[in-house]
Design a protein around this motif. Sequence first.
Motif, short mmCIF file in Angstrom:
data_model
loop_
_atom_site.label_atom_id
_atom_site.label_comp_id
_atom_site.label_asym_id
_atom_site.label_seq_id
_atom_site.Cartn_x
_atom_site.Cartn_y
_atom_site.Cartn_z
N ASN A 280 0.77 3.95 -2.87
CA ASN A 280 0.28 5.26 -2.53
C ASN A 280 1.29 6.36 -2.82
O ASN A 280 0.92 7.46 -3.23
N LYS B 175 -3.35 -2.27 -8.87
CA LYS B 175 -4.51 -2.32 -7.96
C LYS B 175 -5.57 -3.34 -8.40
O LYS B 175 -6.01 -4.16 -7.59
N THR C 268 -5.19 -0.07 4.07
CA THR C 268 -4.10 0.88 4.31
C THR C 268 -4.11 1.98 3.27
O THR C 268 -3.92 3.16 3.58
N ASP C 269 -4.32 1.58 2.01
CA ASP C 269 -4.34 2.56 0.93
C ASP C 269 -5.42 3.61 1.19
O ASP C 269 -5.17 4.81 1.05
N SER D 128 -3.97 -4.36 2.30
CA SER D 128 -3.41 -3.33 1.43
C SER D 128 -4.47 -2.30 1.04
O SER D 128 -4.19 -1.10 1.04
N SER D 129 -5.70 -2.74 0.75
CA SER D 129 -6.68 -1.75 0.33
C SER D 129 -7.14 -0.90 1.52
O SER D 129 -7.38 0.30 1.38
N ALA E 281 0.83 -1.20 0.00
CA ALA E 281 0.00 0.00 0.00
C ALA E 281 0.87 1.25 0.00
O ALA E 281 0.59 2.22 -0.71
N ARG F 185 0.03 2.01 -10.87
CA ARG F 185 -1.05 1.87 -9.90
C ARG F 185 -2.32 1.32 -10.55
O ARG F 185 -2.98 0.44 -10.01
#
Lengths: 458, 432
Positions: free
Chosen positions: A256, A268, A329-330, A326-327, A252, A264
């Motif tokens: 980011n 993603k 945190t992103d 990860s999503s 992430a 990205r």
Amino acid sequence: MTGLAFLILFVAVLAGYALNRMAASQIRAGGGKLHSLTGFHGLYSALVVGVPGLIVILLWLAFQGPVIDRSILAGLPEDKLSGLDSGAVSLVLAEIKSIARGQVFGTPEDWKLAAAQTMAERTASARLALVVVIAVLCIALIAFSRSRVSAEFRARHGVERIVLGLMIFCSTIAIFTTLGIVLSLVFESIKFFRMVPVSEFLFGLRWEPQIAIRADQVAGQGAFGVIPVVLGSVVIMIIALIVAVPTGLFSAIYLNEFASPRARNIIKPLLEILAGVPTIVYGFFAILVVAPFLRSAGASSGLDVSPNTALAAGICMAIMLIPFISSFTDDALSAVPRSLSDGSLALGATRGETMMKVLFPAAIPGIVGGILLAVSRAIGETMIVVMAAGIIAKLTINPLDSVTTVTVQIVTLLIGDTEFDNPKTLAAFALGSLLFVITLGINILALRVVRKYRELYD
Amino acid sequence: MSDITNTPASPARAFDWKAPDYQDRIRRRRRSELWLRSAGLVSITLALGFLALMLAALTVTGYKAFTQTHVRLDVPIPAELVDANDIAGSNWRRVMQGAISAEFPDLEGRTLRDITAMLSDGAQYRVRDTVIADPSLIGKSVAVTVPMSDPFDQLAKGLVDRATPEANRRVSDAQIAAFDKLAAEGRISRPFNTALFTNADSRFPELAGLKGAFVGTFYLLLVCFGIALPVGIGAAIYLEEFAPKTRLSDLIEVNINNLAAVPSVVFGLLALSVFLNWFGLMRGSPLVGGMTLALMSLPTIIIATRAALKAVPPSIREAALGIGASRQQVVFHHVLPLAMPGIMTGTIIAMAQAIGETAPLLLIGMNAFMTSAPATPFESATTLPTQIYIWADSPERGFVSRTSAAILVLLAILVLMNGLAIWLRRKFERRW
């Protein structure tokens, strides 16, 4: 016959609609000034006929079977059921049912044949009664709604009231579902705790549920201590988090802060694919690739690796959790206002320093919330561990050993025949209650963390 | 102010960027930058590597299940074995043995039986059906192409190592010799495995197919869709457009959010005790499975629908109200049609999640062994994921590749559904 009842209802709905609409049109053609459009008059009739009709059919179908079963059991000769426990009674009932359907195995006793005869007759008459009741109800409701058609009748208001009622019902289904889950878990668990004391369940160190169902079976004594099972869940969850948390966090951070928009846009969706893969696929991947690999790696380094290790299950669970973490945190990093990172960059900090010293600390509540949700998912995850982890409960934290989990035990205890009167089946519901309480607790905690520590920048 | 004006204009302090300690510091900062960047790259590579490895492993083991080894045989139909009046009841096993013994005249007894085992159990039925369709064949011989049994299928696909000692192999030397003879005559073929899609489950890998699972999944989705979509839309409209801020609507919202996080296996327990035990519905039927999954997908659909309703600008509502529409007319005539693409996208994604759901279906008995596809949603059936579970549990070698193949089919369906959702969003999404 059931199909016929639905067909009658359907025709009645159409007929009611057409009748009322025509009646309303006639009033208008005759110079009357209608309050509502003709279509609403029709719709009013359709709803007044359709909604009660559907409710009656569904309730009838839900209760027809159990009511007939009760009446048949009550009508059996006195001496046949005395001394039988509920499991044996339901066996007798199942046999009578299959005879009533025309599947006769061997030569059943006369009283069973007689009961089956009665059952077949009662089922047939119940079905006929349903059709008659529906037909009468439909005619009465059509007549009622037809009688209300007049120039002043506020059909639109009627329709809107019914539709609003239906929508409120739809939204209360969520409450009923929660209620259903809680009640079914609680009731079956209470039955279980009547046979096994709560303290033994919560603090016992041995889990050996494979007890004898019939008297002549050879099986263990049975022990229902949940500690080793919960420990197994925790071991696998920790392995999964050790792999998934750093991987998810660093992915992430890279996406980011460092990745170009093009990279990205490619990476993603690929990570989202990973999140959309059904968990049974991860389970099969574990037994197809990961477990054999660990075994051969263990053999070459002289370690004793069991065929279904906690490690294999944990690694596959980690793959499932990476995109999740990860999503989360992103999202948390993106929610930090741009001015903070701009300010940091303007002071001469590198991108990495901006990330680690400004963005990341600001995003921590969201990230911790995401990790907590990942913990709850890892504990509640079923298919990966059912396929990749073991069945025997061991009090161990060795990741190379075979452990079992709460979810695995629920599935193994309930696959196959389920009788609701022995501790083996009911234990699954006790485990389910435990699982429900734990995951609910973690979810509430996660929401609290996110709400309480979220800094508001607006 | 004074201290500023009094300070003599200091010459720009000559900053020695080249000083060793500064050079050192810059290097340290760059190094930690590089470290963070590469940690990110390694993590992403790791995650995507897992994905690639998984797909590769499934494809490598699974693609072979999309073909099936067949053998072309001339089967004599002797009148003494096949009774013209009772064709179906004749001893077709003996007929097939006769065909093999005509092919290999010098074999008998045990070896002959071993060689006959190269034919799939389904082969005799194919010959039988040919003869039933044309009874004049009795006394003549029929040329048929029939599937070979699993060990020979593995042999043909090169999955049996001929170098291993005979005792450790699933096919004997005599069987390999017979197979090689047929292969040399060019009678072994490996066409596309249509049985994988047209047959239901079977104990024999070479006959097992996914038809039952397809039909079961279809019925299950139909029930799930039929319940979850109207209920979800109704609930979302009420909560978004009509609900007053009361205790009840708060309770409903908290419930929906919590339901989304309840482990799926708990829904299985709910279905088991309510739908099966209390209502007495048919165990393992797509009806029960669909109802269970409908409860599970409700939160997803409600959340997606509310987002779609929220995205419709208030000016639409105000305009409709302004020309005299009632609040329900506003919603049903204007807002809902505009929100429909978003709702459908969310629903398709929820259905894609439901397709892959396995654990609750195991608890309600959808993992029973079924040799025929269900005719209605009220019969016991399997679904794609439970079929995968059954096959993954089966000991026969042939089921390994079939499990992978079934997973590939499942993933293909998921990709299709998600692609459809993305296409819908691209095509119909409106920015206001």
